[in-house]
Scaffold this motif. Structure first.
Motif, PDB file in Angstrom:
ATOM      1  N   GLU A 155      -9.255   1.096   5.550  1.00 22.43           N
ATOM      2  CA  GLU A 155      -8.405   0.460   4.290  1.00 22.43           C
ATOM      3  C   GLU A 155      -7.917   1.553   3.407  1.00 22.43           C
ATOM      4  O   GLU A 155      -6.858   1.743   3.160  1.00 22.43           O
ATOM      5  N   LYS A 180       0.799   0.337   6.658  1.00 20.94           N
ATOM      6  CA  LYS A 180      -0.382   0.066   7.711  1.00 20.94           C
ATOM      7  C   LYS A 180       0.051   0.498   9.145  1.00 20.94           C
ATOM      8  O   LYS A 180      -0.723   1.072   9.766  1.00 20.94           O
ATOM      9  N   TYR A 200      -4.700   3.561   4.000  1.00 25.43           N
ATOM     10  CA  TYR A 200      -3.455   3.137   3.605  1.00 25.43           C
ATOM     11  C   TYR A 200      -3.173   3.427   2.260  1.00 25.43           C
ATOM     12  O   TYR A 200      -1.829   3.356   1.792  1.00 25.43           O
ATOM     13  N   ASP A 215      -2.402   2.611  11.447  1.00 25.19           N
ATOM     14  CA  ASP A 215      -2.937   1.838  12.869  1.00 25.19           C
ATOM     15  C   ASP A 215      -2.238   2.422  13.896  1.00 25.19           C
ATOM     16  O   ASP A 215      -3.065   2.437  14.790  1.00 25.19           O
ATOM     17  N   THR A 222       0.927  -1.095   0.137  1.00 24.97           N
ATOM     18  CA  THR A 222      -0.145   0.073   0.005  1.00 24.97           C
ATOM     19  C   THR A 222       0.783   1.359   0.126  1.00 24.97           C
ATOM     20  O   THR A 222       2.071   1.123   0.422  1.00 24.97           O
TER      21      THR A 222
END
Length: 436
Positions: A387, A7, A390, A11, A3
């Motif tokens: 999502e 992440k 990302y 996160d 990505t």
């Protein structure tokens, strides 16, 4: 495939900021995660969460406000009911673009439509002791519910998604017949879904408001932005759709923020229908020395809130409204940029398996405008919003706007030309990582 943003960055920030459910993350929280992720990763974000104008302020307003300040207006308190110039300009603007007659006395300037709704909620909630609840035809602007929370006023809500057309009547009446609804509020075009209620739906709302004696608060923040129709010619149909044709119990909230990109000066006009403005409710009259609805709204509520609206900004708003009526300023042409952006963005998302959540007005495809809504098969709102972070794309979940649908609100205002290719590239990776 990797990505664009690692992440663990996203996160970690979500955990650091204490966001337990990303589906319920506020606009400010989403914005904060996006801005810090951008800084930490060095990857540009495509920011679609904020509903802020992305065009220059109308020059005719800027010039008029500067002139008013240079003429010394800043030393003088404004009349709480508004300057004569603005009241007359607003009355003519409504006649020209909405096609209804509202006297200048009922056109009251406010410090943005936010203040208009606050004062209107206060006034409506005190008209009848038995009617203590505001009804939202959702999805809608979350901050209006926060206003009611601040005031301690009850509210009810339903998602209009499954209740378009004739289905709206029974649904709406199921709330009104309980006898506790003092006001009905919705935006048209709608924030966040961009649905536009049709005349036949507004007729249902208006007739039921009359039957059950509720005030309709019609939020026209995105005035005349249904780009499927040419609403740009003053005094000629088609006009901005409105409930005002079907009931006397209405007020229109007209904002300078989006139509004229004049958000920073906090200026709008609350236009109260003549019959409602002059109507005396027993409870209001007993509480406020015999005053009718309109004077309570202005000389009690607004006076208590702010002692009136910025004097110089009133001259700006008056000039913008007058220029629109005189056809020396085509505000519709300026804001049509949002529709063009929406069209291109929808095409990109649609190519990569996304779908439009609120996709139709009855039998007609939704208009392109300031907002639209997207979903992705198999993903909840919170999953999709999380999502997309990302991939350097930020948007808010529909649940925060009172919607029961799974999806996100996308705002077109900040999109820059180079970001279309950027979004295309990133959504290709998203599709590859989330195959159907």
């Amino acid at each position: 495939m990797d990505t664009p943003i690692r992440k663990e960055i996203v996160d970690g920030l979500i955990q650091e900021f204490g966001i337990q459910d990303f589906a319920k993350a506020t606009i400010r929280e989403v914005q904060l995660v996006a801005s810090v992720s951008e800084k930490k990763s060095g990857v540009e974000f495509i920011k679609m969460e904020m509903g802020i104008p992305g065009l220059p302020a109308a020059q005719v307003g800027v010039d008029a406000q500067i002139k008013a300040l240079q003429n010394g207006i800043a030393h003088s308190y404004p009349n709480v009911q508004g300057t004569p110039e603005l009241k007359e300009a607003a009355s003519q603007f409504v006649k020209a673009f909405v096609g209804v007659d509202i006297s200048p006395e009922g056109c009251v300037p406010v410090s943005g439509s936010m203040q208009g709704t606050f004062a209107a909620f206060l006034t409506c909630s005190q008209c009848d002791p038995k009617k203590d609840t505001v009804l939202f035809i959702d999805p809608g602007f979350p901050v209006q519910k926060m206003q009611l929370q601040v005031m301690g006023i009850k509210y009810a809500t339903f998602d209009v998604y499954d209740f378009r057309g004739e289905k709206l009547k029974d649904k709406l009446e199921s709330y009104l017949k309980q006898g506790n609804i003092c006001a009905i509020i919705y935006s048209n075009p709608n924030n966040p879904s961009w649905i536009c209620l049709r005349e036949e739906e507004l007729k249902i709302i208006g007739e039921l408001a009359t039957e059950y004696d509720a005030v309709v608060m019609e939020d026209l923040a995105y005035f005349a932005m249904d780009f499927r129709k040419d609403l740009s010619v003053p005094y000629e149909p088609p006009y901005q759709a409105t409930v005002a044709r079907y009931t006397d119990n209405y007020l229109l909230l007209i904002s300078g923020s989006k139509a004229f990109s004049y958000a920073g000066e906090r200026i709008g006009v609350t236009c109260i229908g003549d019959a409602l403005f002059r109507r005396k409710y027993e409870a209001l009259a007993n509480r406020y020395e015999g005053l009718a609805f309109g004077p309570v709204f202005s000389t009690r509520m607004l006076y208590a809130l702010s002692s009136g609206t910025s004097h110089s900004a009133q001259f700006a708003m008056a000039a913008m409204l007058k220029a629109a009526v005189d056809r020396t300023y085509d505000f519709r042409k300026e804001v049509s940029a949002y529709g063009k952006r929406a069209k291109r963005l929808k095409e990109i998302f649609s190519r990569h398996n996304f779908y439009i959540v609120y996709d139709k007005d009855l039998d007609e495809p939704i208009a392109d405008g300031f907002y639209f809504t997207i979903g992705y098969p198999g993903m909840s709102s919170g999953q999709l919003a999380h999502e997309l972070m990302y991939y350097g794309v930020s948007a808010i979940c529909l649940v925060t706007c009172g919607s029961h649908q799974e999806g996100l609100r996308v705002c077109t205002s900040f999109i820059e030309e180079h970001q279309y290719d950027l979004l295309e590239e990133r959504m290709k990776i998203f599709e590859a990582n989330n195959p159907q």
